[in-house]
Design a protein around this motif. Structure first.
Motif, PDB file in Angstrom:
ATOM      1  N   PHE A 121       0.832  -1.199   0.000  1.00  0.00           N
ATOM      2  CA  PHE A 121       0.000   0.000   0.000  1.00  0.00           C
ATOM      3  C   PHE A 121       0.870   1.253   0.000  1.00  0.00           C
ATOM      4  O   PHE A 121       1.813   1.383   0.774  1.00  0.00           O
ATOM      5  CB  PHE A 121      -0.953  -0.003   1.199  1.00  0.00           C
ATOM      6  N   VAL A 122       0.498   2.157  -0.911  1.00  0.00           N
ATOM      7  CA  VAL A 122       1.219   3.411  -1.086  1.00  0.00           C
ATOM      8  C   VAL A 122       0.330   4.600  -0.737  1.00  0.00           C
ATOM      9  O   VAL A 122       0.801   5.615  -0.216  1.00  0.00           O
ATOM     10  CB  VAL A 122       1.708   3.543  -2.549  1.00  0.00           C
ATOM     11  N   SER A 123      -0.962   4.511  -1.018  1.00  0.00           N
ATOM     12  CA  SER A 123      -1.905   5.625  -0.837  1.00  0.00           C
ATOM     13  C   SER A 123      -1.871   6.150   0.591  1.00  0.00           C
ATOM     14  O   SER A 123      -1.693   5.387   1.552  1.00  0.00           O
ATOM     15  CB  SER A 123      -3.325   5.166  -1.190  1.00  0.00           C
ATOM     16  N   ASN A 124      -2.069   7.449   0.733  1.00  0.00           N
ATOM     17  CA  ASN A 124      -2.063   8.088   2.052  1.00  0.00           C
ATOM     18  C   ASN A 124      -3.469   8.329   2.588  1.00  0.00           C
ATOM     19  O   ASN A 124      -4.408   8.454   1.801  1.00  0.00           O
ATOM     20  CB  ASN A 124      -1.307   9.417   1.964  1.00  0.00           C
ATOM     21  N   PRO A 125      -3.626   8.427   3.928  1.00  0.00           N
ATOM     22  CA  PRO A 125      -2.591   8.182   4.928  1.00  0.00           C
ATOM     23  C   PRO A 125      -2.266   6.683   5.007  1.00  0.00           C
ATOM     24  O   PRO A 125      -3.145   5.870   5.338  1.00  0.00           O
ATOM     25  CB  PRO A 125      -3.205   8.688   6.234  1.00  0.00           C
ATOM     26  N   VAL A 126      -1.035   6.324   4.673  1.00  0.00           N
ATOM     27  CA  VAL A 126      -0.679   4.928   4.452  1.00  0.00           C
ATOM     28  C   VAL A 126      -0.880   4.064   5.698  1.00  0.00           C
ATOM     29  O   VAL A 126      -1.213   2.879   5.592  1.00  0.00           O
ATOM     30  CB  VAL A 126       0.765   4.821   3.921  1.00  0.00           C
ATOM     31  N   ASP A 127      -0.702   4.635   6.879  1.00  0.00           N
ATOM     32  CA  ASP A 127      -0.886   3.855   8.109  1.00  0.00           C
ATOM     33  C   ASP A 127      -2.344   3.427   8.271  1.00  0.00           C
ATOM     34  O   ASP A 127      -2.636   2.297   8.662  1.00  0.00           O
ATOM     35  CB  ASP A 127      -0.445   4.678   9.321  1.00  0.00           C
ATOM     36  N   VAL A 128      -3.254   4.328   7.938  1.00  0.00           N
ATOM     37  CA  VAL A 128      -4.683   4.040   8.087  1.00  0.00           C
ATOM     38  C   VAL A 128      -5.159   3.048   7.035  1.00  0.00           C
ATOM     39  O   VAL A 128      -5.849   2.074   7.357  1.00  0.00           O
ATOM     40  CB  VAL A 128      -5.511   5.339   8.009  1.00  0.00           C
ATOM     41  N   VAL A 129      -4.786   3.277   5.768  1.00  0.00           N
ATOM     42  CA  VAL A 129      -5.277   2.375   4.719  1.00  0.00           C
ATOM     43  C   VAL A 129      -4.680   0.982   4.871  1.00  0.00           C
ATOM     44  O   VAL A 129      -5.332  -0.022   4.559  1.00  0.00           O
ATOM     45  CB  VAL A 129      -5.030   2.951   3.304  1.00  0.00           C
ATOM     46  N   THR A 130      -3.438   0.900   5.360  1.00  0.00           N
ATOM     47  CA  THR A 130      -2.837  -0.406   5.607  1.00  0.00           C
ATOM     48  C   THR A 130      -3.585  -1.133   6.717  1.00  0.00           C
ATOM     49  O   THR A 130      -3.854  -2.338   6.622  1.00  0.00           O
ATOM     50  CB  THR A 130      -1.351  -0.267   5.982  1.00  0.00           C
TER      51      THR A 130
END
Length: 316
Positions: A121-130
């Motif tokens: 996962f690259v999309s931001n906010p990356v911590d949340v989407v991951t």
């Protein structure tokens, strides 16, 4: 021989740059670009595909595709969703609700066809989407992670290397925590060629670094590039390429990537960047490296910051 096939979801600036970076690795046989805008995906894929005629470019099959292509892909890169644009508030968090929805829609499609591929996962906010991808779809958690602070770490090493006039690859240390304003540098273990960072200046006969200034530069690097050219893409594309190399060659490399912690560092139920061993199965292990008391506190504060963001948007 196993055919290495890779899907990139999102044909924007990041997805397109990632496609080129992956091509130049000479490690995959097929790259498929997927986007809601099929004409854009077709154009980007065709443009890069034409470069394979040159002798110094590997003869990789590159084309636009659909989510069905995920079923026999070994690696899937998720870069779909909007990014911060010039003039907008320089905070990746404002993308939270939109990219949370995009992530859920994409994961719903991916899981129709595979639970075997490694998802980056690259999309931001990356911590949340991951976190969403790892915890809401029953997908093997070790096969999903985000680029996290890998690029931040590369920027930090570049800045320190330039200051001391050494190859940045000989600068060791990490930026950890949130990919954002609460990230911090692990100064307690940072070194150049084995020399602790606080002992480097006299040995190199150069002024010592300004630690606060370096952290500020690292955090503001993305914004600086954004204001200068309107977007960022090459640095993050090469970050993905670094991860893909570790996977394809089963390097078991230690890289700072985003993953959900379940007790490591005394932190639970939040995704942030920590050093992980990356190989052919994805995350082989989460490393608990020694941190100073201040760094332990900084990691916990970073985790709390991400957790509050997810709570504000009712993700947890």
């Amino acid at each position: 021989m196993v055919k290495r096939k890779m899907c990139i979801i999102g044909a924007g600036m990041v997805g397109s740059a990632t496609m080129m970076a992956i091509l130049n690795l000479n490690l995959v046989a097929e790259i498929v670009l997927i986007d809601q805008n099929e004409k854009k995906a077709e154009g980007e894929a065709l443009d890069v595909f034409h470069t394979t005629s040159f002798t110094y470019v590997p003869n990789v099959m590159i084309r636009k595709g659909s989510y069905e292509d995920c079923k026999d892909s070994q690696i899937i890169v998720m870069s779909a969703g909007p990014s911060i644009k010039p003039g907008e508030k320089p905070d990746r968090r404002i993308l939270t609700q939109t990219n949370a929805n995009v992530t859920r829609a994409v994961m719903k499609e991916i899981t129709r066809y595979t639970q075997e591929a490694i998802l980056i996962f690259v999309s931001n906010p990356v911590d949340v989407v991951t976190y969403i991808a790892q915890n809401e779809f029953g997908y093997p958690r070790h096969k999903i992670f985000g680029t996290g602070t890998l690029l931040d770490t590369a920027r930090m090493r570049r800045i320190i290397g330039e200051h001391y006039l050494v190859d940045t690859k000989n600068v060791h240390g990490y930026v950890l925590g949130e990919h954002g304003q609460t990230a911090f540098i692990t100064w307690s273990i940072c070194n150049i060629g084995g020399i602790p960072i606080d002992s480097v200046a006299p040995k190199f006969k150069l002024p010592p670094i300004d630690k606060e200034e370096i952290l500020k530069k690292v955090k503001n690097a993305g914004l600086e590039i954004l204001l200068a050219k309107g977007y960022t893409n090459y640095g993050i594309a090469e970050s993905v390429a670094r991860i893909v190399t570790a996977i394809c060659l089963n390097e078991l490399s230690v890289l700072p990537v985003t993953t959900t912690l379940e007790g490591e560092y005394g932190i639970t139920n939040v995704a942030i960047s920590v050093p992980c061993i990356i190989g052919k199965e994805g995350i082989h292990d989460i490393l608990e490296i020694p941190l100073s008391l201040n760094e332990q506190e900084a990691l916990k504060k970073s985790a709390e910051s991400v957790m509050k963001l997810m709570s504000d948007f009712e993700i947890i």
